[in-house]
Each structure stands twice: as structure tokens, then as C-alpha cells.
Write a protein that holds these residues in place. Structure first.
Motif, PDB file in Angstrom:
ATOM      1  N   PHE A 123       0.819  -1.213   0.000  1.00 34.78           N
ATOM      2  CA  PHE A 123       0.000   0.000   0.000  1.00 34.78           C
ATOM      3  C   PHE A 123       0.858   1.271   0.000  1.00 34.78           C
ATOM      4  CE2 PHE A 123      -2.877  -3.218   1.678  1.00 34.78           C
ATOM      5  CZ  PHE A 123      -4.028  -2.967   0.957  1.00 34.78           C
ATOM      6  N   VAL A 124       2.169   1.114  -0.068  1.00 36.77           N
ATOM      7  CA  VAL A 124       3.055   2.279  -0.064  1.00 36.77           C
ATOM      8  C   VAL A 124       3.367   2.676  -1.508  1.00 36.77           C
ATOM      9  CG1 VAL A 124       5.251   3.216   0.721  1.00 36.77           C
ATOM     10  CG2 VAL A 124       4.070   1.486   2.096  1.00 36.77           C
ATOM     11  N   PRO A 125       3.069   3.923  -1.918  1.00 38.30           N
ATOM     12  CA  PRO A 125       3.313   4.357  -3.308  1.00 38.30           C
ATOM     13  C   PRO A 125       4.798   4.341  -3.655  1.00 38.30           C
ATOM     14  CG  PRO A 125       1.899   5.914  -2.120  1.00 38.30           C
ATOM     15  CD  PRO A 125       2.450   4.974  -1.112  1.00 38.30           C
ATOM     16  N   SER A 126       5.097   4.146  -4.930  1.00 37.27           N
ATOM     17  CA  SER A 126       6.493   4.109  -5.372  1.00 37.27           C
ATOM     18  C   SER A 126       7.187   5.449  -5.139  1.00 37.27           C
ATOM     19  CB  SER A 126       6.571   3.738  -6.857  1.00 37.27           C
ATOM     20  OG  SER A 126       5.917   4.713  -7.654  1.00 37.27           O
ATOM     21  N   SER A 127       6.446   6.558  -5.232  1.00 37.45           N
ATOM     22  CA  SER A 127       7.055   7.873  -4.994  1.00 37.45           C
ATOM     23  C   SER A 127       7.548   7.993  -3.554  1.00 37.45           C
ATOM     24  CB  SER A 127       6.056   8.991  -5.298  1.00 37.45           C
ATOM     25  OG  SER A 127       4.891   8.854  -4.506  1.00 37.45           O
ATOM     26  N   VAL A 128       6.835   7.367  -2.625  1.00 38.71           N
ATOM     27  CA  VAL A 128       7.243   7.384  -1.215  1.00 38.71           C
ATOM     28  C   VAL A 128       8.455   6.481  -1.005  1.00 38.71           C
ATOM     29  CG1 VAL A 128       6.503   6.841   1.138  1.00 38.71           C
ATOM     30  CG2 VAL A 128       4.922   7.968  -0.436  1.00 38.71           C
ATOM     31  N   ILE A 129       8.482   5.334  -1.691  1.00 44.53           N
ATOM     32  CA  ILE A 129       9.623   4.421  -1.560  1.00 44.53           C
ATOM     33  C   ILE A 129      10.897   5.081  -2.082  1.00 44.53           C
ATOM     34  CG2 ILE A 129      10.618   2.257  -2.394  1.00 44.53           C
ATOM     35  CD1 ILE A 129       8.547   1.834  -0.254  1.00 44.53           C
ATOM     36  N   THR A 130      10.824   5.704  -3.257  1.00 46.41           N
ATOM     37  CA  THR A 130      12.009   6.382  -3.784  1.00 46.41           C
ATOM     38  C   THR A 130      12.381   7.583  -2.924  1.00 46.41           C
ATOM     39  OG1 THR A 130      10.591   7.605  -5.327  1.00 46.41           O
ATOM     40  CG2 THR A 130      11.683   5.643  -6.168  1.00 46.41           C
ATOM     41  N   GLY A 131      11.382   8.232  -2.327  1.00 46.92           N
ATOM     42  CA  GLY A 131      11.663   9.311  -1.387  1.00 46.92           C
ATOM     43  C   GLY A 131      12.410   8.803  -0.170  1.00 46.92           C
ATOM     44  N   LEU A 288       9.562  -4.311   6.139  1.00 48.00           N
ATOM     45  CA  LEU A 288       8.744  -4.389   4.926  1.00 48.00           C
ATOM     46  C   LEU A 288       9.070  -3.256   3.968  1.00 48.00           C
ATOM     47  CD1 LEU A 288       5.279  -5.375   6.462  1.00 48.00           C
ATOM     48  CD2 LEU A 288       6.803  -6.828   5.119  1.00 48.00           C
ATOM     49  N   LEU A 289       9.226  -2.048   4.526  1.00 49.32           N
ATOM     50  CA  LEU A 289       9.541  -0.899   3.677  1.00 49.32           C
ATOM     51  C   LEU A 289      10.937  -1.025   3.076  1.00 49.32           C
ATOM     52  CD1 LEU A 289       8.063   1.919   5.934  1.00 49.32           C
ATOM     53  CD2 LEU A 289       7.127   1.084   3.780  1.00 49.32           C
ATOM     54  N   SER A 290      11.880  -1.499   3.870  1.00 53.13           N
ATOM     55  CA  SER A 290      13.243  -1.651   3.385  1.00 53.13           C
ATOM     56  C   SER A 290      13.319  -2.702   2.278  1.00 53.13           C
ATOM     57  CB  SER A 290      14.178  -2.043   4.539  1.00 53.13           C
ATOM     58  OG  SER A 290      15.486  -2.256   4.074  1.00 53.13           O
ATOM     59  N   VAL A 291      12.650  -3.835   2.490  1.00 58.05           N
ATOM     60  CA  VAL A 291      12.674  -4.900   1.494  1.00 58.05           C
ATOM     61  C   VAL A 291      12.031  -4.438   0.195  1.00 58.05           C
ATOM     62  CG1 VAL A 291      11.696  -7.164   0.927  1.00 58.05           C
ATOM     63  CG2 VAL A 291      12.841  -6.823   3.096  1.00 58.05           C
ATOM     64  N   LYS A 292      10.929  -3.697   0.316  1.00 56.30           N
ATOM     65  CA  LYS A 292      10.277  -3.182  -0.893  1.00 56.30           C
ATOM     66  C   LYS A 292      11.203  -2.213  -1.631  1.00 56.30           C
ATOM     67  CE  LYS A 292       5.879  -1.367  -2.553  1.00 56.30           C
ATOM     68  NZ  LYS A 292       5.689  -2.512  -3.477  1.00 56.30           N
ATOM     69  N   ALA A 293      11.938  -1.396  -0.861  1.00 55.77           N
ATOM     70  CA  ALA A 293      12.881  -0.464  -1.480  1.00 55.77           C
ATOM     71  C   ALA A 293      14.033  -1.208  -2.148  1.00 55.77           C
ATOM     72  CB  ALA A 293      13.416   0.503  -0.427  1.00 55.77           C
ATOM     73  N   VAL A 294      14.523  -2.270  -1.517  1.00 54.98           N
ATOM     74  CA  VAL A 294      15.615  -3.046  -2.104  1.00 54.98           C
ATOM     75  C   VAL A 294      15.156  -3.733  -3.386  1.00 54.98           C
ATOM     76  CG1 VAL A 294      17.204  -4.976  -1.731  1.00 54.98           C
ATOM     77  CG2 VAL A 294      16.734  -3.384   0.116  1.00 54.98           C
ATOM     78  N   ASP A 295      13.902  -4.186  -3.413  1.00 51.56           N
ATOM     79  CA  ASP A 295      13.357  -4.760  -4.654  1.00 51.56           C
ATOM     80  C   ASP A 295      13.395  -3.737  -5.785  1.00 51.56           C
ATOM     81  OD1 ASP A 295      12.893  -7.154  -3.393  1.00 51.56           O
ATOM     82  OD2 ASP A 295      10.739  -6.860  -3.131  1.00 51.56           O
ATOM     83  N   GLU A 296      13.201  -2.446  -5.441  1.00 51.75           N
ATOM     84  CA  GLU A 296      13.272  -1.390  -6.460  1.00 51.75           C
ATOM     85  C   GLU A 296      14.707  -1.220  -6.973  1.00 51.75           C
ATOM     86  OE1 GLU A 296      10.915   0.834  -7.638  1.00 51.75           O
ATOM     87  OE2 GLU A 296       9.223  -0.020  -6.529  1.00 51.75           O
ATOM     88  N   LEU A 297      15.695  -1.482  -6.099  1.00 56.03           N
ATOM     89  CA  LEU A 297      17.095  -1.326  -6.486  1.00 56.03           C
ATOM     90  C   LEU A 297      17.637  -2.538  -7.228  1.00 56.03           C
ATOM     91  CD1 LEU A 297      18.559   0.183  -3.169  1.00 56.03           C
ATOM     92  CD2 LEU A 297      18.012   1.425  -5.265  1.00 56.03           C
ATOM     93  N   ASP A 298      16.998  -3.669  -7.055  1.00 49.93           N
ATOM     94  CA  ASP A 298      17.475  -4.920  -7.648  1.00 49.93           C
ATOM     95  C   ASP A 298      17.508  -4.818  -9.174  1.00 49.93           C
ATOM     96  OD1 ASP A 298      18.119  -7.488  -8.331  1.00 49.93           O
ATOM     97  OD2 ASP A 298      16.311  -8.405  -7.505  1.00 49.93           O
ATOM     98  N   PRO A 299      18.669  -4.994  -9.804  1.00 50.27           N
ATOM     99  CA  PRO A 299      18.728  -4.918 -11.273  1.00 50.27           C
ATOM    100  C   PRO A 299      17.817  -5.937 -11.955  1.00 50.27           C
ATOM    101  CG  PRO A 299      20.940  -4.865 -10.326  1.00 50.27           C
ATOM    102  CD  PRO A 299      19.997  -5.198  -9.213  1.00 50.27           C
ATOM    103  N   GLU A 300      17.564  -7.074 -11.297  1.00 53.17           N
ATOM    104  CA  GLU A 300      16.705  -8.105 -11.887  1.00 53.17           C
ATOM    105  C   GLU A 300      15.235  -7.922 -11.527  1.00 53.17           C
ATOM    106  OE1 GLU A 300      18.115 -12.124 -11.426  1.00 53.17           O
ATOM    107  OE2 GLU A 300      20.176 -11.449 -11.188  1.00 53.17           O
TER     108      GLU A 300
END
Length: 536
Positions: A123-131, A288-300
Motif C-alpha cells: 500500500f506504499v506508493p512508489s514515490s514514497v519508496i524512492t523518497g 517491509l519498507l526496506s525490502v520493498k525499497a531493495v526490490d526497487e534497487l534490484d537490477p533483476e
């Protein structure tokens, strides 16, 4: 199906868990170098024994690393929990009683995983994760600058803007500019930073040197440079207080004595349960927030099973509490360093903890030679990669609906803490969604004696003002088409407004026609006289 879900392929998962050891091995060394001062610093800021932070770092890598399905996330003691842990240790009878709360927090987290609590992260928007990522990057830069120039006023591992002595991140930087620069430390940090940025571009694509971790070179250089300063230029030497400080045991027995057991006799203490639940909730959200952010950084672009992550984190806290460690979470600083170092699987996470354990058990005297300014250079370089100016320009180009929550999250995390900043970012994002959903929902058109009031989409209570304003614009002596054909749902608040308008129509010489979506209920709910209203 593989235990690693990937977008665009599952090649890494099909090769087996240890097939990427050539890249995971050097990455694990980088993460261990980053984790070491953070484990000690978080423990210090939490009011816990320094060794407790190292225990949490080892457990976070081995236990969580083995159980988690996240290929790149690294767990350990988290700066976001320091205030909670500090208050808990102060309020409980002993540190061993606090360890019991950590054990119970782990059990709570395992319960969260069984009840599918991991869905909250979606439920956390991508703009918040990148923020969040950009804010962590800026915090790393701001918080490591003091250590880069040999200033000890800001504890290593502290990520909070406001400090207990009343100062803050910015006033500390101003203090440094006055007279607190240690030029030997600053020289080590400057050369280390220059090398790290150069190495990113100059690292060979082939041959053994491509696996050489830049941070390892920086640490070796820092030790050598400070040793040289001590022998030849004592005025530039880094003070012992600005070196890594790992507890040194004189014997194996003394080493194992550093581990502690929980005070199970305090199980009936209500404060223990309150602390346990608080730690479980905050640690789960941060993970949960950290893992979701790391998924965004994952090249794969692999996607982590969030419920399994909660199970892994719960097991990690259970074990950490049982042997004397502070709470663990997935942490974005170590995780992002892991990604930047080229890790491809969980092997890097597991190995980094093994290096931590071996180094503090076998060569603590070598670790205690490392200048914090050298490690600060590693973290500043990592912070820059998380908060590149390009990230801000990309969000700007995506429009205000993405840029505003992004910037709000960055500022809020900088001035408060991770969770409060995330909540503020989510609330601002939600406000924008509501604003967009209320904008231009009702169309009003006049054509001679005919008027059309049309709903472009479903109507909820937040649209009452627009609908009421449209009806108030209708002149007398007109035929009015109330077109609800594009609205499958109209709530009762808006139906009441339609009913009120239709009932008053005869007194204004208005003929009202209701057009409804066949799947909707608007016409059936209009209770005006049939001579005035007609459904089509």
C-alpha cells in the motif's frame, strides 16, 4: 516455482544458491565493512552493550539471510529503533529483561507472518519508496560528514535529526566548520572518496581486479595512512576515539561471557509485553519498507515474499534476544551497499555475517586500527548513489502528483524519522489521490433550453459539493438531463442531492430526465414523482 520471483526471468534462481559466489564474495566483504561501525554505533546510540550490536549484525545475516527470500536485503541492528530501544532499556529492570522483550517481539513477528501481515507493504506508493531511498542517502551524507573530518560530536549510527543534547544535524555541521576539523581524518576521507568514485568508472571489466572491492582498498589505505601519520606526522594522526572500537576479549571464555541470556522470570511484567509489541510493529514496518525499497534497487527486479520476510525477521529477533543481541530489521544502508557492490544472491548477506563474527573473534585489534573517516567515505559514496540529482529530476518530469509526495517524504524523514516520514508521505499521496478524484468529476453544459449535468465516474461523498454546485447553476424553465450513465455507483449522499433537486423541479418549471447506467442503481433510488423524473 523458484523461491525468487523475478520480473523478466528467473535465471539467477535456476543456477542454484551458490552459483554467484564470484560476485557475492567481494560484495559480502564490502557489506561487512559497512556493517561493522553501524552495528557498534546503533548499539551505542541505543544504550546497549557494544557487543550486543555485533550479535544482532551476525544474527541478521545468518538467521534472517537463511530464512528470507529476499536475494539482496541485509538485516541487522537498525538506527530507526534506537529511540525505542534506549527508552525500553531505561524503563526495564535490567538489560536481560529487555532481551526477553526482544524474544517476544520475534514471536509476535512470526505471528504477523502467519496472518499475512506482509501485504501492508504493497500500500506504499512508489514515490514514497524512492523518497525514502533519497532521504536515507542524504542522511548518510549529512551524518557521515562529521566522521569524515574527525568530529566525534555525532555518534556513529545515529540517524536522527534532533540529538539528545539539543543540537541537530545542521548545527553539528556548523560546529565542524568553526574549529573541529582533524586534517588527517579529512585527508583520508577525501582521498578515499576520490578513489571510490574513480574506481566505479575505472574498474576493469575482466580479470581478477574486477572483483576487488573499492571499500576494502579504502580501509587498507586508511589504516596505512594513519599508521604513517603516527610515525612521521603526529599532528595529523587520528585520535583513538575516532577509530573503530570493537570489544577485545583476553580469552575464549571472556569472549563467550559477552553473550547474555534473557530474564525469563520477568515474563509477567506488563512493560515487557508492551515493549515487545512496540518493537515487533516498528521492526516489521521498517523491514517491509526496506525490502520493498531493495526490490526497487534490484537490477533483476525480483519481488520478495513479504510474509516470508516477516517470518525471517521474527526468527532473527528470537535468536538475537536469546543470545544477548538488540533487535534486527532489514536495513536499507547495508542493503544498498550490497546492491552497489554487485551481489546477486543471499550468499552475500550470509557471508558478511561470517566475516563479522570471525573478525571480532580473531582480529579485533586489526579492526580497531580502522579510522572512522575511511568508513565514512564508503557511506558517503553509498549515500550519493541513493540520492543522485537525477532521481529528483526524474520525479519532477513525472509530474506534481509524483514529485510532491517524493519531496515531502524526503523532507519528513530528514526532520523526523523513517516511519513518521513514510506516514507523512503516504498521507500526502493519499490527499493528492483524493484531490484528483474530486477534480472535474461533474460536467455542466447548457444548450438553449436544455441543460446537462453529467457524472464522469462514480460519485462518493467527497463529490457532493460539485454536484450541488452544478444543480444550483441550472436556470428556471429548462429541460435537465442528469446523466449518470458513466457512474456504476452513486452513494446515498449524492442520491439525496438528486432527489432534492428533482422534488424542487416543478416549482421552477424544470423537466428532469435521469439517465442511469443499467448496472447502476441511480434511477431506482430516485423517489421523485414519475411525472417529473424519468429513467432512461
Amino acid at each position: 516455482m523458484s523461491d525468487q520471483t523475478a520480473v523478466g526471468g528467473h535465471a539467477a534462481a535456476r543456477k542454484g544458491p551458490f552459483s554467484s559466489w564470484r560476485t557475492d564474495l567481494p560484495a559480502s566483504i564490502v557489506v561487512a565493512l559497512v556493517a561493522l561501525p553501524l552495528c557498534l554505533g546503533v548499539a551505542l546510540a541505543s544504550g546497549a552493550p557494544l557487543f550486543a550490536g555485533l550479535i544482532a549484525g551476525v544474527v541478521g545475516g545468518v538467521v534472517v539471510g537463511l530464512l528470507s527470500k529476499s536475494p539482496l536485503s541485509v538485516s541487522g541492528p537498525a538506527a530507526g529503533l534506537t529511540a525505542i530501544v534506549f527508552t525500553a532499556i531505561e524503563s526495564l529492570p535490567s538489560y536481560e529483561t529487555f532481551l526477553l522483550a526482544v524474544v517476544l517481539a520475534g514471536i509476535f513477528q512470526i505471528g504477523f507472518s502467519l496472518t499475512k501481515g506482509g501485504v501492508l507493504a504493497e500500500f506504499v506508493p512508489s514515490s514514497v519508496i524512492t523518497g525514502m531511498l533519497a532521504a536515507i542517502g542524504l542522511i548518510l551524507i549529512l551524518k557521515q560528514l562529521p566522521h569524515a573530518v574527525g568530529y566525534d560530536g555525532d555518534p556513529e549510527g545515529s540517524f536522527t535529526f534532533w540529538q539528545r543534547d539539543g543540537s541537530n544535524t545542521l548545527t553539528v555541521l556548523f560546529d565542524i566548520l568553526r574549529d573541529n576539523i582533524v586534517w588527517g581524518a579529512a585527508l583520508i576521507a577525501a582521498i578515499s572518496l576520490a578513489f571510490l568514485f574513480w574506481w566505479d568508472k575505472a574498474r576493469p571489466k575482466e580479470g581478477p581486479l574486477r572483483l576487488l572491492p573499492g571499500p576494502l582498498v579504502v580501509v587498507a589505505f586508511g589504516i596505512g595512512a594513519n599508521t604513517f601519520f603516527q610515525a612521521v606526522m603526529p599532528e595529523l594522526a587520528v585520535a583513538p576515539s575516532h577509530l573503530v572500537r570493537v570489544p577485545i576479549s583476553e580469552s575464549p571464555a571472556a569472549f563467550f561471557a559477552l553473550f547474555r541470556l534473557p530474564e525469563f522470570a520477568s515474563i509477567g511484567n506488563g512493560t515487557v509485553w508492551t515493549v515487545a509489541l512496540t518493537v515487533a510493529i516498528v521492526a516489521s514496518l521498517e523491514s517491509l519498507l526496506s525490502v520493498k525499497a531493495v526490490d526497487e534497487l534490484d537490477p533483476e527486479r525480483r519481488v520478495t515474499d513479504k510474509n516470508r520476510e516477516l517470518l525471517a525477521q521474527g526468527a532473527g529477533n528470537l535468536v538475537s534476544g536469546l543470545i544477548g543481541g538488540i533487535p534486527v530489521t532489514s536495513v536499507i544502508v547495508r542493503s544498498s551497499a550490497n546492491v552497489e557492490a554487485g551481489a546477486q544472491s543471499r550468499l552475500s548477506t550470509i557471508l558478511h555475517s561470517i566475516w563479522l563474527l570471525l573478525s571480532i573473534a580473531l582480529i579485533p585489534f586489526v579492526l580497531n586500527l580502522i579510522p572512522l573517516s575511511a568508513l565514512a567515505a564508503v557511506l558517503i559514496a553509498t549515500g550519493y548513489k541513493l540520492a543522485k540529482p537525477k532521481l529528483f529530476t526524474e520525479r519532477w518530469k513525472q509530474g506534481m502528483t509524483q514529485f510532491i509526495p517524493f519531496v515531502a517524504t524526503v523532507v519528513a524523514i530528514l526532520l523526523t524519522d523513517l516511519l513518521i516520514g513514510i506516514v507523512i508521505g503516504i498521507l500526502i499521496g493519499l490527499a493528492i489521490v483524493i484531490w484528483r478524484s474530486t477534480a472535474d468529476v461533474i460536467t455542466y453544459v447548457e444548450n438553449g433550453d436544455a441543460v446537462m449535468v453529467r457524472a464522469k465516474r462514480n460519485l462518493y461523498f467527497i463529490h457532493k459539493v460539485q454536484l450541488q454546485a452544478a444543480f444550483e447553476r441550472v436556470p428556471n424553465d429548462r429541460t435537465v438531463l442528469v446523466d449518470m450513465s458513466d457512474a456504476q455507483y452513486v452513494d446515498l449522499d449524492n442520491v439525496d442531492i438528486i432527489n432534492t433537486f428533482v422534488k424542487g423541479a416543478p416549482f421552477r418549471n424544470l423537466r428532469v430526465v435521469i439517465k442511469s447506467d443499467p448496472r447502476g442503481k441511480v434511477a431506482e433510488l430516485v423517489d421523485a414523482p414519475l411525472s417529473t423524473a424519468r429513467a432512461t
